[in-house]
Design an enzyme around this catalytic site. Structure first.
Site, short mmCIF file in Angstrom:
data_model
loop_
_atom_site.label_atom_id
_atom_site.label_comp_id
_atom_site.label_asym_id
_atom_site.label_seq_id
_atom_site.Cartn_x
_atom_site.Cartn_y
_atom_site.Cartn_z
N LEU A 154 1.39 -25.03 11.92
CA LEU A 154 2.25 -25.70 12.90
C LEU A 154 3.56 -26.15 12.27
O LEU A 154 3.64 -26.44 11.08
CB LEU A 154 1.53 -26.90 13.53
CG LEU A 154 1.09 -28.10 12.70
CD1 LEU A 154 2.23 -29.00 12.33
CD2 LEU A 154 0.03 -28.87 13.42
N CYS A 264 6.24 -29.92 3.39
CA CYS A 264 5.51 -28.70 3.02
C CYS A 264 6.26 -27.78 2.06
O CYS A 264 5.77 -27.50 0.97
CB CYS A 264 5.12 -27.93 4.27
SG CYS A 264 3.90 -28.82 5.25
#
Ligand code: NAD
Length: 446
Positions: A154, A264
């Site tokens: 996501l 991330c």
């Protein structure tokens, strides 16, 4: 199905809520008491478009509950998702302590119980982690389980949309039963025909790092190309369109800017570098990507110095955008952090506006910077404006109002939100990324 989600942050909260939305009973576990209290009172703890409505509905209908009772969640649920942090360790590797601690706790809870469980790792973890989790569980005396890797793809800002309609689901496990069970769970999410890709755990674990590092590399390529375009009189926006229309390249993820950030890309690139070194197969390309990216975050400060000199004391800068990207309040590794720190070091004063990230920003800057009520407030009596996140609401401001409130009509745009030719026409000095600087005093013919 009865599902436990351990760790209720960006991934866990979205995962738990979306599984509940598909009719599953979900128990979300977190050990952060203040977060838990807010969730139990019915407050969404992250800014994520579309999440609140699903969150409220599923709590109301009794399918989504929040607790710190890991033992009860593990006992009640056959499928247990680990959505735990895997932050970057000092040597660049992913810190697996959260995942391993919870795996050990699950083992301890289950050691005298023979109920079957599937432990699914949704955290981003280095290759080999499924095996390590498996070993921890069996070392504790628990035997009736399977482990699966199910990386999450996501995007913050689109998390609900991405979870509900994923491009693909990746599941890695050696157990045909676990693969089949997880395939059933995900079937309603891929009704349009996107694939559920089943593979061995190693391939699944590598897939997540491969995807994030590739995207980080693509952005970095564009950032370096943009710096080159600035030197040679090219316009990176035109170059981007010229190359992106080639089907082999594609149009997405080709926008240059002030470096990638977020929770991330930076840590995942470093973790893959570290794992590649550990396995004697160093991915040197990624080492370069990481180093270019760090420099890119401060390129905009070089441009500010070229305009105002090295000493910025007595100057005030307005900032539009603090979050690492639009539609989120997340500032982990946001370029804004590095840029603001550098400007403060050079003596500047800062007033900032972000539609969602003021509370997050206080964690990084406390009262070192001022917060503004809106974009115009952030532009009042400033010496220059910086655009650091491309929120849609920044795209079409009232430039007359801006001109009247700013001390100087100077904009440093790290996201190429405006067109240089227009900025030149309306009398702004405008610095952007990979395009020529336009100066308010010289009308140029772009
Ligand atoms: P996060 O920090 O937002 O959330 C982690 C949660 O785990 C926190 O709420 C924390 O309190 C909780 N936690 C920590 N230890 C715990 C324990 N022992 N028991 C129960 N709860 C505990 O992290 P995140 O952004 O949701 O990321 C989670 C994982 O997913 C990471 O590996 C990340 O790399 C990966 N991931 C993140 C994203 C993203 O966009 N944020 C996307 C894909 C994958």
């Amino acid at each position: 199905m009865n599902i436990a989600v351990i760790g209720t942050g960006y991934v866990g909260l979205v995962t738990g809520t979306c599984f509940a939305e598909m009719g599953n009973n979900v128990i979300c576990v977190d050990n952060n008491e203040s977060k838990l209290e807010r969730l139990q009172l019915g407050h969404v703890t992250i800014y994520e478009p579309g999440l609140e409505i699903l969150f409220e509905r599923n709590i109301r209908e009794g399918r989504l509950i929040f607790t710190n009772d890991l033992s009860n969640a593990v006992n009640e649920c056959e499928i247990i998702f680990l959505c735990l942090p895997t932050p970057q360790d000092e040597d660049g590797s992913a810190d697996l302590s959260y995942v391993m601690d919870v795996a050990a706790q699950i083992g301890a809870i289950m050691k005298d119980n023979n109920d079957y469980k599937i432990i699914v790792n949704k955290s981003t973890v280095p290759v080999g982690t499924s095996r390590k989790v498996s070993n921890i569980l069996s070392d504790s005396g628990f035997i009736n389980f399977d482990v699966a890797s199910n990386p999450e793809f996501l995007r913050e800002g689109y998390a609900v949309e991405d979870f509900m309609k994923p491009d693909r689901i990746v599941i890695g496990s050696d157990s045909p039963h676990a693969l089949a069970k997880l395939e059933d769970l995900y079937e309603p999410f891929v009704r349009q025909g996107n694939p559920i890709l089943k593979m061995n755990p190693e391939s699944s674990e590598v897939t997540k790092y491969a995807a994030n590092s590739y995207l980080a590399m693509r952005i970095t390529y564009m950032n370096e190309l943009a710096n080159f375009c600035e030197k040679v009189g090219a316009d990176v926006d035109l170059v981007r369109k010229g190359m992106g229309t080639d089907n082999r390249i594609g149009k997405r993820f080709l926008f240059p800017g002030i470096g990638y950030g977020g929770s991330c890309f930076p840590k995942d690139v470093n973790a893959l570098i570290k794992t590649s070194i550990d396995f004697d197969s160093e991915m040197t390309l990624l080492t370069v990507v990481d180093s270019i990216n760090k420099k890119q975050k401060l390129k905009i400060v070089e441009k500010i110095k070229s305009e105002f000199g090295e000493n910025l004391s007595g100057l005030k800068f307005g900032i539009w955008g603090l979050a690492f990207k639009p539609n989120t309040d997340d500032m982990r590794e946001a370029p804004s952090i590095y840029i603001i720190r550098e400007l403060l070091k050079l003596g500047a004063k800062i007033k900032a506006f972000d539609p969602a990230a003021h509370e997050t920003s206080k964690f990084y800057f406390d009262s070192q910077i001022e917060y503004s009520l809106n974009i115009y407030d952030a532009a009042e009596n400033i010496d220059a404006l910086l655009i650091l996140t491309e929120w849609n609401e920044f795209r079409n401001p009232d430039f007359n109002r801006l001109s009247n409130s700013m001390n100087n009509r100077i904009i440093f745009d790290g996201r190429n939100v405006f067109e240089p030719i227009k900025m030149n026409e309306i009398g702004f000095t405008y610095y952007s990324v990979g395009r020529q600087v336009v100066n308010k005093t010289d009308k140029v013919n772009l």
